[in-house]
Design an enzyme around this catalytic site. Structure first.
Site, mmCIF file in Angstrom:
data_model
loop_
_atom_site.group_PDB
_atom_site.id
_atom_site.type_symbol
_atom_site.label_atom_id
_atom_site.label_comp_id
_atom_site.label_asym_id
_atom_site.label_seq_id
_atom_site.Cartn_x
_atom_site.Cartn_y
_atom_site.Cartn_z
ATOM 1 N N ARG A 21 2.697 -47.682 -21.406
ATOM 2 C CA ARG A 21 4.012 -48.346 -21.391
ATOM 3 C C ARG A 21 4.277 -49.014 -20.034
ATOM 4 N NH1 ARG A 21 8.999 -46.188 -19.674
ATOM 5 N NH2 ARG A 21 10.834 -47.045 -20.726
ATOM 6 N N GLY A 104 -15.590 -39.462 -17.290
ATOM 7 C CA GLY A 104 -16.514 -40.335 -18.026
ATOM 8 C C GLY A 104 -15.947 -41.740 -18.174
ATOM 9 N N SER A 105 -14.654 -41.822 -18.446
ATOM 10 C CA SER A 105 -14.005 -43.126 -18.637
ATOM 11 C C SER A 105 -13.998 -43.918 -17.334
ATOM 12 C CB SER A 105 -12.562 -42.925 -19.112
ATOM 13 O OG SER A 105 -12.546 -42.016 -20.178
ATOM 14 N N ASP A 127 -7.910 -31.532 -17.436
ATOM 15 C CA ASP A 127 -8.742 -30.678 -16.564
ATOM 16 C C ASP A 127 -8.343 -30.756 -15.085
ATOM 17 O OD1 ASP A 127 -10.111 -30.123 -18.850
ATOM 18 O OD2 ASP A 127 -11.996 -31.060 -18.268
ATOM 19 N N GLY A 170 -11.263 -26.687 -19.715
ATOM 20 C CA GLY A 170 -11.720 -26.906 -18.340
ATOM 21 C C GLY A 170 -13.232 -26.829 -18.361
#
Ligand code: F6P
Length: 319
Positions: A21, A104-105, A127, A170
């Site tokens: 947003r 990872g992203s 995490d 985690g």
């Protein structure tokens, strides 16, 4: 820059919608069009996106999950997938990307930046294992969900003289286990960052049992050991019964806390402003309540540990 893209990627976390947003509203305010790609990098590869106006993000700040949906995209991990993604983006006239997600992203974001697509990352993961920010979006909400669940479990633990081993998420990080242990008054926190000796933990719980303290809460991070393995090692050694609760994916849901909504809003705005200033290959984070930019190389090359003070605190307060 006239057109930017945004994705939410990897494991979702509450507050991602607030970040989307803020990205959309800030970009529109600066005269930019926003393409919201669906299901993370998968949408970039398949060309699935929607053009987001302010109505697209109306009524989403209080919603968990992500309106853009998320995925862990295997194809994007290949060189061919990365080339296809970047050429799709250039083909659509996208001039910059905001990537909202975890480790990872952000690795994917760094690859895109290396291929010439301007990218800013926003840390979002329950995490809280991402360097360059004190806290990532969703971690506070997840902690509140865990604490609410454990408070309820404590009622039945004390009625029945039982130990509960509670497994929390985690993957490589004990943040949720350590912080929830402090907030719930748990006796033990088992986390991957530090060595633990289940024999000693059993002795400690048995000593408490002999003093008449006949219930306890043991928080375990999934990355350290499974709750079932912990039970195997503790059963018949602490003087009273053990039960297990694996909290699982409920930790990723729920309406974001005020903290997560504000964090996500600040980071979303700053990410767009950074892109428009010409920054790339960086992540926005919140450090000591200030918004900072850190190179993705540094973010991804540095291991974030649970604060030593917090680890000591779980130990002292659990006695
Ligand atoms: O990275 C966030 C996280 O929630 C981890 O804590 C957990 O191990 C993992 O995602 C679960 O992933 P999935 O939803 O793909 O099973």
């Amino acid at each position: 820059m006239k057109r930017i893209g945004v994705i939410t990627s990897g494991g979702d976390s509450s507050g991602m919608n607030a970040a989307v947003r803020a990205v959309v509203k800030t970009a529109l305010d600066q005269g930019c069009e926003v393409y919201g790609f669906l299901r993370g990098y998968t949408g970039v590869l398949n060309g699935k996106y929607s053009i987001m106006d302010s109505r697209a993000v109306s009524g989403v700040i209080q919603r968990g999950g992500t309106i853009l949906q998320s995925a862990r995209c295997e194809e994007f991990k290949t060189e061919a997938g990365q080339l296809k993604a970047v050429s799709n983006l250039f083909g659509l006239g996208v001039e910059g990307m905001v990537v909202i997600g975890g480790d990872g992203s952000l690795r994917g974001a760094n690859v895109l930046a290396g291929m010439g697509m301007p990218v800013i990352g926003i840390p979002a993961s329950i995490d809280n294992d991402i360097f360059g920010t004190d806290i990532s979006i969703g971690a506070d909400t997840a902690l509140n969900v865990i604490v609410g669940a454990v408070d309820m479990i404590k009622d039945t633990a004390s009625s029945h003289d039982r130990a509960f081993i509670i497994e929390v998420m985690g993957r490589n990080c004990g943040y949720l286990a350590a912080m929830s242990a402090i907030a719930c008054g748990a006796e033990v926190a088992i986390i991957p960052e530090i060595g633990f000796d289940l024999g000693k933990i059993a002795e400690r719980l048995y000593a408490r049992f002999k003093e008449g303290r006949t219930n306890s809460i043991i928080m375990v991070a999934e990355g350290a050991m499974s709750a079932y393995e912990v039970e195997n090692q503790l059963k018949d050694r602490i003087g009273y019964d053990i039960r297990i609760t694996v909290l699982g994916h409920l930790q990723r849901g729920g309406s974001p806390t005020v903290f997560d909504r504000i964090l996500a809003s600040r980071l979303g705005r700053s990410a767009v402003e950074a892109l428009l200033r010409g920054e790339s290959g960086k992540m926005v984070g919140q450090v000591k309540n200030r918004i900072v930019l850190t190179d993705l190389d540094e973010v991804l090359g540095t291991c974030k540990m649970v604060d030593l003070e917090m680890i000591e605190l779980t130990d002292i307060l659990g006695r």
